[in-house]
Design a protein around this motif. Structure first.
Motif, short mmCIF file in Angstrom:
data_model
loop_
_atom_site.label_atom_id
_atom_site.label_comp_id
_atom_site.label_asym_id
_atom_site.label_seq_id
_atom_site.Cartn_x
_atom_site.Cartn_y
_atom_site.Cartn_z
N VAL A 1 -25.33 16.43 24.58
CA VAL A 1 -24.11 15.65 24.38
C VAL A 1 -23.42 16.07 23.08
N ASP A 2 -24.21 16.43 22.06
CA ASP A 2 -23.63 16.84 20.78
C ASP A 2 -22.71 18.06 20.93
N ARG B 1 -15.59 10.05 20.85
CA ARG B 1 -16.54 10.48 19.82
C ARG B 1 -16.04 9.98 18.46
N GLU B 2 -16.90 9.25 17.79
CA GLU B 2 -16.59 8.71 16.47
C GLU B 2 -17.35 9.51 15.43
N PRO B 3 -16.69 10.02 14.38
CA PRO B 3 -17.40 10.85 13.40
C PRO B 3 -18.37 10.06 12.55
N PRO C 1 -24.48 7.58 11.25
CA PRO C 1 -24.21 8.65 12.21
C PRO C 1 -23.06 8.28 13.15
N GLY C 2 -22.34 9.31 13.58
CA GLY C 2 -21.25 9.08 14.50
C GLY C 2 -21.73 8.51 15.83
N ARG C 3 -20.83 7.85 16.55
CA ARG C 3 -21.18 7.25 17.84
C ARG C 3 -20.34 7.89 18.95
N VAL C 4 -20.84 7.78 20.15
CA VAL C 4 -20.12 8.33 21.30
C VAL C 4 -20.11 7.32 22.45
N ILE D 1 -22.13 4.25 21.34
CA ILE D 1 -23.51 4.07 20.92
C ILE D 1 -23.90 5.17 19.94
N ASP D 2 -24.91 4.86 19.11
CA ASP D 2 -25.36 5.82 18.12
C ASP D 2 -26.36 6.79 18.74
#
Length: 294
Positions: A220-221, A246-248, A145-148, A203-204
């Motif tokens: 947050v999403d 945001r990381e995909p 899953p992406g992380r932020v 973080i995930d």
């Protein structure tokens, strides 16, 4: 005065002499026993139930590993006595119906049967072709899953701070951030210290839920980068959250997750073996379900 702790298996090793179980003594001092009384592979019988030689030898090996001196005839006698005592207690438990009534006994039996059923599937290593085929069909299982990276201002609702006043402070904080004020300055003026500071890096989703709770994590999403949120209510109070990075989602190659794929494939093979076994039992058994359960 200290409390003496009793090790039950060791205690049982000494019970035989007190109980006067002549069977062990006769076998171990070399007095002949009619071979017709024992089945092949048995060293003794208890009400017709064999005590297996393999279990006896296993118990001797375990005892010898805990001793500095070789085992003597008395040690061997105690080991056999212990196995006989164990069989007597097992038979008594069966007579008392513990298999049916005692939840621990039932759970242990179920666990032992399951373990024996899935043992072959657990030891069989999936082939490379099976691993590749399984990964091709279930790539979504292994996606990362992406992380932020986020930051927040928390305004707590407490006994001395009402819900309404806390929300007003959080709303003011969001407005001041949108107006361009420094995050640190707004936090120091309007925010409260969180129980645990958010990690500084990305973080995930599961970690985000641990820190902020599911409601805030879901919000947050939906946030755009660099846009402070409206106040979000949680059990702690009101959060104003800003997403900085945001990381995909990441779809890894098989080489990155090969061990995970093998483990999942083994687990599913075990589940399939157990399900097939239980289905066979159902087909071979007479099962009647009452009307109230339908």
């Amino acid at each position: 005065m200290g409390v003496t702790r009793t090790n039950r298996p060791r205690l049982l090793l000494g019970l035989g002499a007190a109980l006067g179980l002549a069977l062990a003594a006769i076998d171990l001092v070399g007095v002949p026993r009619a071979s017709s009384t024992l089945t092949e592979g048995a060293i003794a019988t208890v009400d017709g139930v064999p005590v297996q030689v393999v279990d006896y030898e296993r118990a001797l090996t375990a005892l010898a590993a805990d001793r500095r001196t070789p085992l003597d005839a008395a040690d061997r006698s105690r080991v056999l006595d212990r196995l006989i005592d164990e069989e007597l207690l097992v038979q008594k438990g069966l007579d008392l119906g513990l298999v049916r009534r005692d939840r621990r006994v039932r759970a242990d039996i179920v666990a032992s049967v399951v373990e024996s059923v899935v043992a072959e599937a657990a030891t069989r290593e999936p082939s490379e072709a099976e691993v590749q085929d399984f990964f091709a069909q279930h790539q979504d299982l292994f996606a990362r899953p992406g992380r932020v990276r986020v930051r927040q201002i928390l305004v707590r609702v407490t006994a001395s701070t009402s819900d309404e006043s806390a929300r007003e402070r959080a709303l003011t904080a969001a407005q001041r951030l949108r107006a361009g004020e420094e995050f640190a300055a707004v936090t120091s003026t309007l925010g409260d210290a969180p129980i645990a500071e958010l990690p500084a890096g990305k973080i995930d989703p599961s970690t985000l839920r641990e820190y902020l709770g599911p409601t805030v994590a879901r919000a947050v999403d939906e946030l755009a980068l660099g846009a402070p949120s409206d106040p979000i209510r949680s059990s702690a109070g009101y959060h104003v959250v800003e997403v900085l990075e945001r990381e995909p989602d990441h779809a890894p190659a098989l080489a990155e997750v090969a061990s995970e794929v093998r483990a999942e494939l083994r687990r599913r093979n075990e589940d399939d073996a157990l399900r097939a076994y239980v289905n066979d039992l159902r087909r071979e058994s007479a099962i009647h379900v009452g009307e109230t359960a339908k």
